[in-house]
Design an enzyme around this catalytic site. Sequence first.
Site, PDB file in Angstrom:
ATOM      1  N   SER B 325       0.805  -1.227   0.000  1.00 26.04           N
ATOM      2  CA  SER B 325       0.000   0.000   0.000  1.00 26.04           C
ATOM      3  C   SER B 325       0.839   1.280   0.000  1.00 26.04           C
ATOM      4  CB  SER B 325      -0.925   0.013   1.212  1.00 26.04           C
ATOM      5  OG  SER B 325      -1.776  -1.095   1.146  1.00 26.04           O
ATOM      6  N   ASP B 362     -10.797  -6.291  -1.091  1.00 26.13           N
ATOM      7  CA  ASP B 362     -10.203  -5.145  -0.407  1.00 26.13           C
ATOM      8  C   ASP B 362      -9.842  -5.612   0.996  1.00 26.13           C
ATOM      9  OD1 ASP B 362     -10.418  -1.827  -0.855  1.00 26.13           O
ATOM     10  OD2 ASP B 362     -10.185  -2.519   1.219  1.00 26.13           O
ATOM     11  N   HIS B 368     -15.358   0.659   0.942  1.00 27.23           N
ATOM     12  CA  HIS B 368     -15.246   2.078   1.255  1.00 27.23           C
ATOM     13  C   HIS B 368     -16.357   2.912   0.642  1.00 27.23           C
ATOM     14  CE1 HIS B 368     -11.116   1.180   2.564  1.00 27.23           C
ATOM     15  NE2 HIS B 368     -11.081   0.372   1.496  1.00 27.23           N
TER      16      HIS B 368
END
Lengths: 366, 637
Positions: B325, B362, B368
Site C-alpha cells: 500500500s 479489499d 469504502h
Amino acid sequence: MTRIRDIDRVLIISTLLLVVLGVVMVYSTSYVVAMKRFGDEYFFVKKHLTYAVAGVVLMIAASRVPYVLYRKMAYPILIAAAVFLILIYIPGIGFSAGGARRWIRLGPVAFQPSEPAKLAVIFFLAYSLAAKRDLIKTFSPGFLPNVLIPGVIIGLIMFETDLGTSLALASIVFLMIFAAGVRLRYILGSLALLGLGLWFVVHNFRYMMDRILIFVDPWKDPEGKGFQMIQSFLAFGSGGIYGVGLGEGRQKLFFLPEAHTDFILSVIGEELGLIGVAGVVAFFVVILACGMKVAMKAKDLHGQYLALGLTFMVVFQAAMNMGVVMGLLPPKGLPLPFISYGGTSLMVNLVAIGILLNIYIRENEA
Amino acid sequence: MSGSYFKDKEPRELKGRVYAAVLLAGVFFFLLASRLWYLQVFQHSHFHELSLNNATRFIKAPAPRGLIYDRLGVKVAENRPGFDLYIVPEDVKDWDRTRRMLTGLVEITAEDIDDKLEKSRRRPPFQAVMLKQDLTWEETAKIESFRFEMPGVLLDVAPKRSYVFSEAVSHVLGYLGEISERELKEKEAAGEKYSPGDIVGKYGLEKYFEKELRGVEGGKEVEVDAMGRQIRVVNWMPPYPGNDLRLSIDIKTQVAAWAAMRDKVGAVVAMEPRTGRILAMVSSPSFDSNALSSRMTQAEWRAVIDNPFNVLNNRAIQGQYPPASTYKPIHAAAALEEGIIAPWTKIFSGPSFWFAGRAYRDWKEEGHGHINVHKAIVQSSDTFFYQVGLMLGVDRLAEYSRKFGFGSKTGVPLQGEKSGLVPSSEWKKKAYKTRWYEGETISVSVGQGYMLATPLQLLNAYAAIANGGTLWKPILVDEITTPEGKVLHDQEPEKNGELGVSAKTMEHVRKGLAGVTHEDGGTARFLRTAGFKIAGKTGTAQVARLVKRTRDIESIPYKLRDHAWFAGFAPYDDPQIAVVVIVEHGGFGASAAAPVAGEVFKAYLGAPGELPAGLTAGSDAEDGTAASVAARTGVPR
C-alpha cells in the site's frame, strides 16, 4: 734541479688525486643516505666539493706565505687555538654532533677547533725546538715546556671526548721531540706516565673500555658495539682484489655506519678492492717520502721541524685511520685525510701540504 | 735572525732519528698491507658470504584508521590499543610447558597454536607468529606476569577498531578483517598496495571508504644477520593515520531506530528530504561490529553466518519487498498526472472487485463506498486502485515507478545494493517469455505481485514526494577530512533526477498522506498526537495468500505473516525527515511499523532528551559519547 722540481709536482699530484678520490667516494658512500635523510643525493658531496675547492685555494695561499710567519706567530696562534677549544663549551657557539661536543659556530662557518689546533701545536713545537736547539738535552727548557704546552692543548681536545685526535697529536709531539734530540729517557719516562694515565682514563670511561674490548673481539657483540667493526670487515672482504665496482657497494647502504666519514676506506675496499686501497696507501707513502725529503733539505732548522711535524700529521692520521678500519688498532674517531667527508679536516690537511710546498720553495731559493 | 734556526746547526742525531721514525712508519704500512691482503684476498669468500646475508627486514606498523563521526561530531568509530599475542618459535625452550601455560592463561587451544604455527611454517626465522589477536585485559595481565617463564612469548600493541555504538550502526559502518586472498588479488589489480595479514574494511562504509580510512602504513626497517636475528633498527617510519569521515547519520535518531527495532526483523531508513542525507539506517537483527572486527572465534563466526535471519544482510538496501500500500501514493500521482482521474473523481470501491471471473478483495471487509483519490489514500482502498490501475495500464505505472526511482539502485555508498523490480509487459516478455495479463496489473496497482522495492528506494520516493519532486542520490558521508582537520571532500547534494510531476498533483498526494495520520478512517491516526504533523502511509505486504484474514496475527505461522510497512515524513509543512520502516512478518503496517516510525520522528524532531533505554552502546565510550548525544539541546533542525 729536475729531481727537486719533481718533489713538489709529486706532492701536489698525490694530494690532488687523493682529494678527487675523496669527492668521488663521498658521493658514492653518501648518496643513498643523503637521499633518504635529505631528499637530495648530492647533499653531502656538494658540501664536500665546496670544502675541497676552498681547501685547494688555501693550499695555494699557504704555499705563498713565507713560513717564517709561523715562527713569529707561534704563540698567538697557540693561544687562539686554546681559546677556540674552550669556546666549544660556550652555549650558543659550541655545539655537538654525533654524541661529542666538538664543534663551534662562528657566523655562517662551523668547524672543529681540534683540527686547526693540531697546526698550532706543530707551529709551536717547530719554533720552540729550533729555538732551544742548544739546550735540547736539558730537562727544563729542552724537554718539559715542549711536552707540557702541547699537553694542555691535547688535554683540551681529550676533554671533549675526541680521543682519536688527541692521541694522534700526542704521537706527533713525541715524534717531533724525538727527532729534535730530546733525551730518550725523558721520552720513555713520559710515555710510561702517559700510558698509566691512559690506562686510568680508559678504566674510568666506559665507552673507551668498550672500544678496546670490541677491538679484541668484535664478534663478542656483533649486534651492538662490534657491529661497525664487523661491517667494515665485510666491506673489505667482499671487495676482494678488484672490488665490486664503484657505486656498487652494499655495506654503505645502512649497514656500515659513518661510511662517508671515518669508515670511507672500507667502502673503497669494497668498491675498488685491494687495488684501490693499495693505491690510497701508496699515495700516503709517497706523501711521507716527499715530506721527509722536504724536511731533510729545508734551509733552516725551523723549516725542518715544521716539515717533519706536518708530514707526520697527515701520514700518521692516515695510518691510524687505516689501522682502525682494518681492525689493527682500537676504534677511535679519526677521519682519513683528504678523503673522508668533513670540511675542517680536509682544509687543515691541505694547508699543511701548502706549507710543505712553501718550505720546499724557500729551500730552493737558497 | 738568530743562528740557531740555521741548518748547519742541525742536531747530529736528527737524521738517524728521522730515519728511525720513517722505518717505524714503514713497518706500520707493511702491517697494513698484510692486513689488507688477509681481509681482501685470504678471507674474501668468507666475508663476501657474510655480506650477502646482511639484509633488512621490514616490520610493519599499521596506521590508525580514520575516525568516523556522526553529523554533529559524535564519534562513532575510533581506535583503541589492543594487545596481540605472539610467539617466536626459535626462542621457545620447552614446547610442552609453553603450550600448557598458554592454554591455561589465554583462551586458546593447543590445536589453535599448532594450526597457527603450521600456517606460518615458511616465515623467515625469528619472525614472530601471531597466536591471538586482541587479548582481553585479564589475559594481557596474565601473560605479562608469566612471560619470563615462557621464553619466546611476546605481546605487541596495535590499534584496534572500536565501534562506540556497536550493533546500533553496524550495517552502516561495517567491520574489519584480515584481507582475503581474493581481496588481495582485487586490490593488486586496482594498483593498491596490500599484503597478506593486512586489516581491511570488510563491510559497510569501512569497506566502501577503505581507501580514505586506511592511512599510510609505517614501520621499522630492521637489520638482521645471517641467522635472521634482529641486529638493530635502521629506519623508523611513523604511520600516517587515515582520513576521518563525518557521516550524515544522526546518531540519536539512529540509536532510537535501532532500539525500536530491537525485537523485530526488518529495516529503518531515514533521510533529510531537502538534501538526500541519510539520517538513520538500521537493519535488524544486527551484528556486533566490535566482535566481528577482532575477537571473533571460529564458532562465533559460524553463528553469524548460520543465523537464520541472515544478519549480515543490510535489509535497508538489500532487502527487496513488495511495497504494497505504500505504493498507492505513487500510483495516485501517475493517475492524476495522466488524467485518468481528477482529484474529485469518485469511484465505487466495494469490498471486492470482480475481474475476469475472479474476486479481488479489499482489506476492508465492508468496503469504502464511493470515494475520491484522497479518501482512497487515507483509507488505503485496494479496490479503488485496482480499477484505476487497469485504466492506467502496467506500462504507464512502470514508467512512473521508474521516475520515482524504483527498479534502479539509488547509488548509496555501500556495497551490495539491490535494484528492486519494476514489472512491465516488456519485462514479462523477457523474463517469462509470455505476455502480460491484466489480472497481474491489479496486483501491481497496489504494490504487490512482481513489484519489489528496497526500503531505501521507497524512502527516496517519499523524500521526493516530501520535497516537491527531487530524487536525491542518498548521502551517507558528508565530509572527508585529514587527521589535521583539512577538509578533503565536502559532499554536496546530488540529484538522481526530477520526478517531472506537476506541483498540483504532488500537493494532492501529500494531502492524502497527511490524511492517513489525521483524518477519520486514516490507517495511522494514532501518529497525529506526536506534537508535529506527520504525513505517511502504512502498508501490509502479503507474503502468502491467506486462507483467512485475521487481526490475530499470533494465530498465523511466523513465516506466513505479512510484512508491515510505514513510509512518511514530518513535519508536514516543512519536511525535515522522511522515514521508511519495514517489519518482516510484522502483520499490519499500522500496528507493527508505524509505531517504530513514530519513535524515529520523535527522536529527530522531538525535544532532546535521554537516549532510548537499552542503549548500552556496546563499549565504554570514554568521552561520554552517549551523554553528549542526549545533551544536544536546542540544536536547530
